[in-house]
Scaffold this motif. Sequence first.
Motif, PDB file in Angstrom:
ATOM      1  N   LEU A 138      19.341 -17.216   2.500  1.00 57.83           N
ATOM      2  CA  LEU A 138      20.149 -17.972   3.469  1.00 57.83           C
ATOM      3  C   LEU A 138      19.390 -19.080   4.190  1.00 57.83           C
ATOM      4  N   GLY A 139      18.167 -19.341   3.786  1.00 53.95           N
ATOM      5  CA  GLY A 139      17.342 -20.300   4.521  1.00 53.95           C
ATOM      6  C   GLY A 139      18.054 -21.582   4.916  1.00 53.95           C
ATOM      7  N   PRO A 140      18.622 -22.338   3.960  1.00 55.28           N
ATOM      8  CA  PRO A 140      19.293 -23.598   4.318  1.00 55.28           C
ATOM      9  C   PRO A 140      20.504 -23.401   5.249  1.00 55.28           C
ATOM     10  N   LYS A 141      21.308 -22.375   5.005  1.00 63.11           N
ATOM     11  CA  LYS A 141      22.474 -22.120   5.864  1.00 63.11           C
ATOM     12  C   LYS A 141      22.036 -21.782   7.283  1.00 63.11           C
ATOM     13  N   LEU A 142      20.975 -20.989   7.396  1.00 55.73           N
ATOM     14  CA  LEU A 142      20.460 -20.640   8.722  1.00 55.73           C
ATOM     15  C   LEU A 142      19.913 -21.873   9.429  1.00 55.73           C
ATOM     16  N   ALA A 143      19.211 -22.706   8.683  1.00 54.63           N
ATOM     17  CA  ALA A 143      18.644 -23.930   9.272  1.00 54.63           C
ATOM     18  C   ALA A 143      19.741 -24.841   9.810  1.00 54.63           C
ATOM     19  N   GLU A 144      20.881 -24.897   9.106  1.00 55.86           N
ATOM     20  CA  GLU A 144      22.017 -25.699   9.575  1.00 55.86           C
ATOM     21  C   GLU A 144      22.512 -25.213  10.930  1.00 55.86           C
ATOM     22  N   GLN A 145      22.352 -23.920  11.199  1.00 52.65           N
ATOM     23  CA  GLN A 145      22.782 -23.333  12.472  1.00 52.65           C
ATOM     24  C   GLN A 145      21.646 -23.301  13.498  1.00 52.65           C
ATOM     25  N   GLY A 146      20.508 -23.900  13.143  1.00 50.83           N
ATOM     26  CA  GLY A 146      19.373 -23.912  14.057  1.00 50.83           C
ATOM     27  C   GLY A 146      18.711 -22.549  14.208  1.00 50.83           C
ATOM     28  N   MET A 147      18.768 -21.755  13.151  1.00 53.42           N
ATOM     29  CA  MET A 147      18.219 -20.405  13.196  1.00 53.42           C
ATOM     30  C   MET A 147      17.237 -20.213  12.051  1.00 53.42           C
ATOM     31  N   THR A 148      16.299 -19.322  12.242  1.00 49.30           N
ATOM     32  CA  THR A 148      15.374 -18.965  11.174  1.00 49.30           C
ATOM     33  C   THR A 148      15.727 -17.590  10.620  1.00 49.30           C
ATOM     34  N   ALA A 149      15.168 -17.289   9.467  1.00 52.11           N
ATOM     35  CA  ALA A 149      15.371 -15.971   8.869  1.00 52.11           C
ATOM     36  C   ALA A 149      14.753 -14.881   9.743  1.00 52.11           C
ATOM     37  N   ALA A 150      13.625 -15.186  10.362  1.00 55.00           N
ATOM     38  CA  ALA A 150      12.985 -14.208  11.252  1.00 55.00           C
ATOM     39  C   ALA A 150      13.897 -13.906  12.442  1.00 55.00           C
ATOM     40  N   ALA A 151      14.521 -14.933  12.999  1.00 62.43           N
ATOM     41  CA  ALA A 151      15.436 -14.725  14.124  1.00 62.43           C
ATOM     42  C   ALA A 151      16.622 -13.867  13.696  1.00 62.43           C
ATOM     43  N   MET A 152      17.147 -14.141  12.506  1.00 57.37           N
ATOM     44  CA  MET A 152      18.286 -13.356  12.029  1.00 57.37           C
ATOM     45  C   MET A 152      17.884 -11.893  11.854  1.00 57.37           C
ATOM     46  N   SER A 153      16.700 -11.656  11.311  1.00 55.26           N
ATOM     47  CA  SER A 153      16.220 -10.286  11.136  1.00 55.26           C
ATOM     48  C   SER A 153      16.133  -9.567  12.478  1.00 55.26           C
ATOM     49  N   VAL A 154      15.597 -10.244  13.480  1.00 56.43           N
ATOM     50  CA  VAL A 154      15.473  -9.644  14.818  1.00 56.43           C
ATOM     51  C   VAL A 154      16.856  -9.377  15.413  1.00 56.43           C
ATOM     52  N   LEU A 155      17.764 -10.335  15.282  1.00 63.26           N
ATOM     53  CA  LEU A 155      19.102 -10.161  15.854  1.00 63.26           C
ATOM     54  C   LEU A 155      19.857  -9.000  15.202  1.00 63.26           C
ATOM     55  N   LEU A 156      19.809  -8.922  13.873  1.00 64.13           N
ATOM     56  CA  LEU A 156      20.482  -7.815  13.193  1.00 64.13           C
ATOM     57  C   LEU A 156      19.859  -6.478  13.579  1.00 64.13           C
ATOM     58  N   ALA A 157      18.529  -6.430  13.590  1.00 59.01           N
ATOM     59  CA  ALA A 157      17.839  -5.180  13.953  1.00 59.01           C
ATOM     60  C   ALA A 157      18.143  -4.802  15.394  1.00 59.01           C
ATOM     61  N   SER A 158      18.113  -5.765  16.293  1.00 58.15           N
ATOM     62  CA  SER A 158      18.349  -5.476  17.713  1.00 58.15           C
ATOM     63  C   SER A 158      19.758  -4.963  17.954  1.00 58.15           C
ATOM     64  N   ALA A 159      20.728  -5.658  17.390  1.00 59.84           N
ATOM     65  CA  ALA A 159      22.118  -5.225  17.577  1.00 59.84           C
ATOM     66  C   ALA A 159      22.330  -3.846  16.951  1.00 59.84           C
ATOM     67  N   GLY A 160      21.836  -3.662  15.747  1.00 57.44           N
ATOM     68  CA  GLY A 160      22.006  -2.379  15.073  1.00 57.44           C
ATOM     69  C   GLY A 160      21.333  -1.242  15.817  1.00 57.44           C
ATOM     70  N   ARG A 161      20.100  -1.465  16.251  1.00 56.30           N
ATOM     71  CA  ARG A 161      19.377  -0.405  16.966  1.00 56.30           C
ATOM     72  C   ARG A 161      20.021  -0.088  18.309  1.00 56.30           C
ATOM     73  N   ALA A 162      20.524  -1.116  18.989  1.00 55.20           N
ATOM     74  CA  ALA A 162      21.196  -0.863  20.268  1.00 55.20           C
ATOM     75  C   ALA A 162      22.420   0.021  20.050  1.00 55.20           C
ATOM     76  N   LEU A 163      23.198  -0.288  19.024  1.00 54.74           N
ATOM     77  CA  LEU A 163      24.377   0.527  18.718  1.00 54.74           C
ATOM     78  C   LEU A 163      23.976   1.963  18.380  1.00 54.74           C
ATOM     79  N   VAL A 164      22.935   2.108  17.575  1.00 51.43           N
ATOM     80  CA  VAL A 164      22.485   3.436  17.154  1.00 51.43           C
ATOM     81  C   VAL A 164      21.939   4.234  18.338  1.00 51.43           C
ATOM     82  N   MET A 165      21.085   3.615  19.133  1.00 50.49           N
ATOM     83  CA  MET A 165      20.490   4.332  20.268  1.00 50.49           C
ATOM     84  C   MET A 165      21.543   4.726  21.291  1.00 50.49           C
ATOM     85  N   GLU A 166      22.461   3.808  21.586  1.00 47.47           N
ATOM     86  CA  GLU A 166      23.508   4.141  22.549  1.00 47.47           C
ATOM     87  C   GLU A 166      24.424   5.235  22.010  1.00 47.47           C
TER      88      GLU A 166
END
Length: 191
Positions: A138-166
Amino acid sequence: MVQKRRIGAESSETRARIVDAAEQVIRDEGYAAASSRRVALRAELPPSLVHYYFPTTDDLLLSVFRRGAQQSDAMIDQALASDDPVRALWHFFTDTSRTALAMEFVALANHRKAIRAEITRHSEAMRARQTACLDRLLGPKLAEQGMTAAAMSVLLASAGRALVMEKGLDVSAGHDDARHAVERWLDKLLA
């Protein structure tokens, strides 16, 4: 000259039994209950065998963590190799099968430097693999949105872990909305 103490073989069935017992004690009673005596009792072995295979409590706890990390790695590898790796990665992050053990190790990391260091090492390696895959897909698509792959990984992990922990705490307010928001975002991104 100081002689090193003999330690039992890593491939031993007894060692595996001790790690199994330690994991169950941690899941059922928390990491503070994972004493050599308690683990030996659960494994139905003499406490001296726990010390034979694991000279320190950290050695035992690290073995439990590393085994769980290997299982997580296999799940991530399977997700990243699937036909829909991004959604599979999201499902991995929202999987509750490892919640109790993960929460115990996060708490344990506050008290044990060796555990913290191992969690850090494993998490950084996992993040690097996820980032490389997301960048490739998704590199080019993410770049179009001003996001990096690392940021997407953190966001998915953070949202998922928050849901799981709660969920592990029986908190569910806003969970369906958050899950649907992430899934709608992924649908647009992957279209």
